[in-house]
Design a protein around this motif. Structure first.
Motif, PDB file in Angstrom:
ATOM      1  N   UNK A 174      24.102 -16.802  85.744  1.00  0.00           N
ATOM      2  CA  UNK A 174      22.931 -17.204  84.982  1.00  0.00           C
ATOM      3  C   UNK A 174      23.169 -17.210  83.481  1.00  0.00           C
ATOM      4  N   UNK A 175      22.089 -17.474  82.746  1.00  0.00           N
ATOM      5  CA  UNK A 175      22.113 -17.547  81.282  1.00  0.00           C
ATOM      6  C   UNK A 175      20.901 -16.818  80.714  1.00  0.00           C
ATOM      7  N   UNK A 197      28.045 -18.603  81.136  1.00  0.00           N
ATOM      8  CA  UNK A 197      29.418 -18.928  81.519  1.00  0.00           C
ATOM      9  C   UNK A 197      30.135 -19.895  80.590  1.00  0.00           C
ATOM     10  N   UNK A 198      29.415 -20.553  79.677  1.00  0.00           N
ATOM     11  CA  UNK A 198      30.026 -21.589  78.838  1.00  0.00           C
ATOM     12  C   UNK A 198      30.646 -20.960  77.590  1.00  0.00           C
ATOM     13  N   UNK A 205      30.418 -13.586  77.910  1.00  0.00           N
ATOM     14  CA  UNK A 205      30.569 -13.020  79.248  1.00  0.00           C
ATOM     15  C   UNK A 205      30.408 -11.505  79.232  1.00  0.00           C
ATOM     16  N   UNK A 206      30.649 -10.906  78.079  1.00  0.00           N
ATOM     17  CA  UNK A 206      30.542  -9.455  77.922  1.00  0.00           C
ATOM     18  C   UNK A 206      30.038  -9.165  76.508  1.00  0.00           C
ATOM     19  N   UNK A 222      19.607 -22.744  83.548  1.00  0.00           N
ATOM     20  CA  UNK A 222      21.024 -22.704  83.934  1.00  0.00           C
ATOM     21  C   UNK A 222      21.892 -23.584  83.045  1.00  0.00           C
ATOM     22  N   UNK A 223      21.325 -24.624  82.479  1.00  0.00           N
ATOM     23  CA  UNK A 223      22.090 -25.470  81.565  1.00  0.00           C
ATOM     24  C   UNK A 223      21.241 -25.775  80.339  1.00  0.00           C
ATOM     25  N   UNK A 224      21.906 -25.983  79.220  1.00  0.00           N
ATOM     26  CA  UNK A 224      21.217 -26.296  77.973  1.00  0.00           C
ATOM     27  C   UNK A 224      20.378 -27.566  78.141  1.00  0.00           C
ATOM     28  N   UNK A 225      19.113 -27.499  77.794  1.00  0.00           N
ATOM     29  CA  UNK A 225      18.223 -28.638  77.948  1.00  0.00           C
ATOM     30  C   UNK A 225      17.583 -28.735  79.311  1.00  0.00           C
TER      31      UNK A 225
END
Length: 277
Positions: A174-175, A197-198, A205-206, A222-225
């Motif tokens: 997730x984000x 994750x990007x 990530x950490x 989950x994704x930008x936009x």
């Protein structure tokens, strides 16, 4: 310079950019968010040196835009605590045996180191009204603890709070966005960053939150936009020394205003837990 950037911000790149090149590249970045696309669009020589400069520029501008924007929620908090989560997320909650957390979201403690060490913290509770777990001795702490922590579309916000110990956060899926208030800085400083994750876009990530630092977190698509989070934001928190509610407190609106001023506090007020207003 565009977005408040100076050539000094490009330290670490193998060569300096001229003012003209610098302006062109920052304008191109606004249209394209990937250094490979930048090379193709500007028909630049994608030698290792050029690519390194573009990648450095891409990373800096992403962080600059992220930290300068006012944080706003992507998912509204549910007014009904009994409202069901989406099926996939409810399955995750069930299989990990997650429970609601006082900050918002869900958690489960997965490890508590049996090694006991002398407490480095004051012998008085950070919040007198917080209960202590049975058998807790304020003079001692477990060496570390671990939890899973989950933000979901129904519970998308972890309200502003702080812990006395240091916490290492590790992403699983997730984000999300974190808002961190460095209360010990002079003057206090607000930091915000995206976890996800990007890594090429500057997502983490950490990340580590030092003891005594206020933090809030909220779910992102989950994704930008995008507009949905299929699995929520799932992380592990490793707390050193181990977590105790004795060492935890929420940020109030009054203290938030004292720390960051009236205008900044107005922007961040939605991150304060309602009963702490």
């Amino acid at each position: 310079m565009t977005n408040g950037m100076t050539r000094a911000d490009l330290l670490g790149a193998p060569r300096f950019l001229s003012s003209k090149d610098f302006y062109v590249l920052t304008q191109v970045y606004i249209l394209f968010s990937n250094p490979v696309q930048l090379c193709g669009f500007a028909q630049l020589d994608c030698s290792p040196s050029s690519y390194h400069i573009l990648k450095h520029l891409h990373h800096f501008l992403h962080l600059k835009m992220a930290t300068s924007s006012e944080p706003t929620p992507s998912f509204p908090s549910s007014s009904d605590p009994s409202a069901p989560e989406p099926a996939a997320i409810q399955s995750l909650i069930t299989h990990l045996d997650l429970q609601p957390l006082i900050e918002g979201g869900y958690f489960v403690e997965t490890d508590r180191d049996p090694l006991l060490i002398p407490s480095p913290f004051p012998p008085t509770p950070a919040t007198p009204s917080h209960p202590s777990r049975p058998g807790f001795d304020p003079a001692l702490r477990n060496a570390s603890t671990n939890i899973f922590y989950l933000l979901t579309p129904r519970s998308p916000l972890g309200h502003l709070h702080r812990n006395r110990p240091r916490i290492i956060h590790t992403l699983h899926r997730g984000r999300g966005r974190y808002v961190v208030i460095h209360a010990e800085a002079t003057p206090p400083r607000v930091e915000t960053f995206v976890v996800g994750p990007n890594v090429e876009a500057g997502e983490r990530l950490q990340w580590i939150i030092e003891g005594g630092t206020y933090k809030a977190s909220f779910l992102l698509p989950d994704r930008e936009g995008g507009s949905e989070s299929k699995s929520g934001l799932l992380i592990t928190e490793t707390v050193v020394p181990g977590f105790e509610l004795f060492d935890h407190d929420f940020l109030t609106k009054a203290r938030l205003e004292r720390l960051v001023g009236t205008e900044e506090a107005r922007k961040l007020a939605w991150l304060v837990k309602p009963e702490e207003e």
